[in-house]
Every structure is written in C-alpha cells, then in structure tokens.
Design a protein around this motif. Sequence first.
Motif, PDB file in Angstrom:
ATOM      1  N   ARG A 198       0.857  -1.193   0.000  1.00  0.00           N
ATOM      2  CA  ARG A 198       0.000   0.000   0.000  1.00  0.00           C
ATOM      3  C   ARG A 198       0.888   1.236   0.000  1.00  0.00           C
ATOM      4  N   ARG A 199       1.168   1.768  -1.173  1.00  0.00           N
ATOM      5  CA  ARG A 199       2.124   2.865  -1.301  1.00  0.00           C
ATOM      6  C   ARG A 199       1.590   4.171  -0.721  1.00  0.00           C
ATOM      7  N   THR A 200       0.275   4.355  -0.761  1.00  0.00           N
ATOM      8  CA  THR A 200      -0.288   5.544  -0.135  1.00  0.00           C
ATOM      9  C   THR A 200      -0.025   5.538   1.363  1.00  0.00           C
ATOM     10  N   THR A 233      15.371  15.248   6.706  1.00  0.00           N
ATOM     11  CA  THR A 233      14.514  14.278   7.383  1.00  0.00           C
ATOM     12  C   THR A 233      13.597  13.565   6.387  1.00  0.00           C
ATOM     13  N   GLY A 234      13.023  14.339   5.457  1.00  0.00           N
ATOM     14  CA  GLY A 234      12.166  13.720   4.446  1.00  0.00           C
ATOM     15  C   GLY A 234      12.928  12.745   3.569  1.00  0.00           C
ATOM     16  N   ALA A 235      14.168  13.108   3.216  1.00  0.00           N
ATOM     17  CA  ALA A 235      14.980  12.200   2.402  1.00  0.00           C
ATOM     18  C   ALA A 235      15.325  10.931   3.169  1.00  0.00           C
ATOM     19  N   THR A 236      15.575  11.077   4.476  1.00  0.00           N
ATOM     20  CA  THR A 236      15.882   9.902   5.292  1.00  0.00           C
ATOM     21  C   THR A 236      14.687   8.956   5.360  1.00  0.00           C
ATOM     22  N   ALA A 237      13.492   9.528   5.592  1.00  0.00           N
ATOM     23  CA  ALA A 237      12.288   8.690   5.622  1.00  0.00           C
ATOM     24  C   ALA A 237      12.035   8.064   4.253  1.00  0.00           C
ATOM     25  N   GLY A 238      12.217   8.835   3.184  1.00  0.00           N
ATOM     26  CA  GLY A 238      12.021   8.292   1.838  1.00  0.00           C
ATOM     27  C   GLY A 238      13.007   7.179   1.519  1.00  0.00           C
ATOM     28  N   ALA A 254       3.596   6.422   2.002  1.00  0.00           N
ATOM     29  CA  ALA A 254       3.854   7.856   1.848  1.00  0.00           C
ATOM     30  C   ALA A 254       3.369   8.629   3.068  1.00  0.00           C
ATOM     31  N   VAL A 255       2.201   8.267   3.566  1.00  0.00           N
ATOM     32  CA  VAL A 255       1.666   8.934   4.762  1.00  0.00           C
ATOM     33  C   VAL A 255       2.584   8.689   5.969  1.00  0.00           C
TER      34      VAL A 255
END
Length: 366
Positions: free
Chosen positions: A84-86, A122-127, A89-90
């Motif tokens: 579930r990619r959505t 931080t966003g890049a780390t989570a991604g 992303a959340v």
Amino acid sequence: MTPRLPAPVLDAALVAVALLDVWANLAADEPLRLTCALAAAFALLLRRRLPLLTFMLTLPAVLLSDAVIAALAALYTLASLSRRRTLLAVCAVVFTISDLASWPSLSIDLSGTSTLITLGYTGATAGAAVFLGQLVQTRRDLSLRLAEISEARDHERSLTAQTVLATERAQLAREMHDVVSHQVSLIAVRAGALQVGTGDAEVKEAAATIRRLSVQTLDELRHMVSVLRASGGRPTELTPQPSLADLRQLVDNSGIEAELQTDLPDGLPPTVQRAIYRTVQEALTNVRKHAPGATARVRIRREGGAVRVTVSNTSATRLAVPLPSAHYGLVGLRQRAALLGGTVTSGPTADGGYELRLELPAEGTS
C-alpha cells in the motif's frame, strides 16, 4: 548465495542498535523521553508480525527525542512487507513531521533556512527507508518468480520430452499397423484359402499351422500397437494415457490454488477424456506462466450431447516475467478439439483474469 542471519539474531541486533541510539541521545534524568525511546527499541521485536503497529509505537520516541533509529527500522520493515504505497507515503510524512515538531508545543517553524534544510534531510531519510524496503520487497518477489519460472521450464521440458516420445511411439505404431499387419493378414488369408482348396493332408495341415501362427501374430501385434499408442510420457516405462480419473491429481499438483468441479458420468470415450485432460493441463500451465499468484477454477459438465470445460483464473498478484514460448499450446488444443468435432475458445475476463473454454460432442471417436 550470501548466507543470511537467522531472523531472531537479526532482530536482536536491530534492538541493540536502537538501544545504542537511545544511550547516545538521551539522559537518565528524562524519564518520559527515555521510556518512549526504550519502548520504541523493544517494539522492534514485533516488526515482522505487526509492522504498522510497530511503526506507530516508535513515533512517540521520534516526537520527544532524537532517537530515531527504531522508527526508521520500523518504517523500512513496513515498506518491505506492505504493498500500500499511499500508506507508506503517509507514514514517511508523519515521521518527518514528528521529527521536526518540538514537544510540547508541536510547532514547526518553516521560516528559517536551517529548518528547510532539516526538513529536506529528514524527508529524504524517511524516503530512503521506504525506497529501500520497497526494493527488498521487489527483490523477494523476483526471486520467487524466478524460482517459479525455473520450475515451470523444467516442467515444460519434461512435457516436451513426453510429447516427442509419444509421437515416436505413435509413428512406430502406425508403421507396424500399416505394413506388418497388412502382410501378415495376407499370409493368413492365403493359408486359409490353401487349407480349404487342397486335398493333400500334409499341405492342409501345414496351411492350418501357417494360418494359426498368422492369427496369433496378428493378435500379439495388435496388443503391441495398442500399448505403443496408449503409452504415457515417461521414457523408462509404459503407462496408459491420462483420463478423467487423473484430473484430481493434475489439479492438486499444478502448483497453484485451483478448484475442480466436475459432474461427468462414466463411460466417455477415451479420446474425449484425453482431450479434456490435455486442455486442463495446458490451461493450468498457462496460469502458472502468465498469471503468477492467481487462483484458478476448473468446471467440467455435460449439457445435452456436449461436454463443456471451462478453466478460468483471477488476475495476477505478482509481476509476470515474459517467457520464451513457441505459442503452440492453444493451437494444439484447437486442432485436437477440431478432430473430435469440438471447439476451443479463450480470452480475457472482465475482472482482469483469463478464461479458456472447450466444447466437445459427448460421443467422440474412441
């Protein structure tokens, strides 16, 4: 292949790394933050069975402290197990916001350049955790698919060898029937005529012996021809051609989740039974090759003077890798059905699956 660590050892090592992260970022005089961080670290023991719950349990530690190793590990595990990619992303966005927010105000100041840089980092780390988990999931799916392809190719080679052997035996049977039996029949007929037409006792006895031996040879020859024509596919033994009684074993050994429904009576001609068996066999083989992860349903029934066979499957749940094929399977089924006065049709279904239909006269040529 590189040996993999046992799952308990890997989980224990991951918990140890998370505890080391807690020790490096928190002090003992912060009981609330320390409790949340320790709970997040030990929650990793649940990551394989309850990945989403594990990620949620690690979020308080991200919100209250700088100990984020446990949350990243939980996010990676969730990405490697979920399609579930959505949701992924959340979860990545929630992790980013939790890491930027300051307790207890939960405010995020986006006016400063340093805050924007931190947001991007931080966003890049989570991604990266999400993408790495998805990459591992894709690799696992491809490994399973390659194993299925290898098994299917081995099975196809076996079927090809069986087909070649059956063709050679059928050709030998035709030659024996057309040549040898014709000549022996002529000998028997001439010996019978000589036995009736002669008055010499010795000649009559010799003619009777020749006729008797000729008839015996014909009987043995017919038996050998029937064995060759009905021989199965194993190179080392002679077995009868498959019939409806073998359908259950075929479905059970197909390697896919398949349901068999049949209400055919006994006594159908052997050619009709073989046509039904080969049709179901080819259809299930195609499901394995072209719709990995799909389920199949085989329905066989008699309506009036016709036998109808329907093999349908759901849509694939995994990526289908293109395989080299001569595309003779359906052609051979149509030719076999046409010889028996029947038809074979096939095509996609509305739900994304595929369906193959065979219709034969119930009184086929045996």
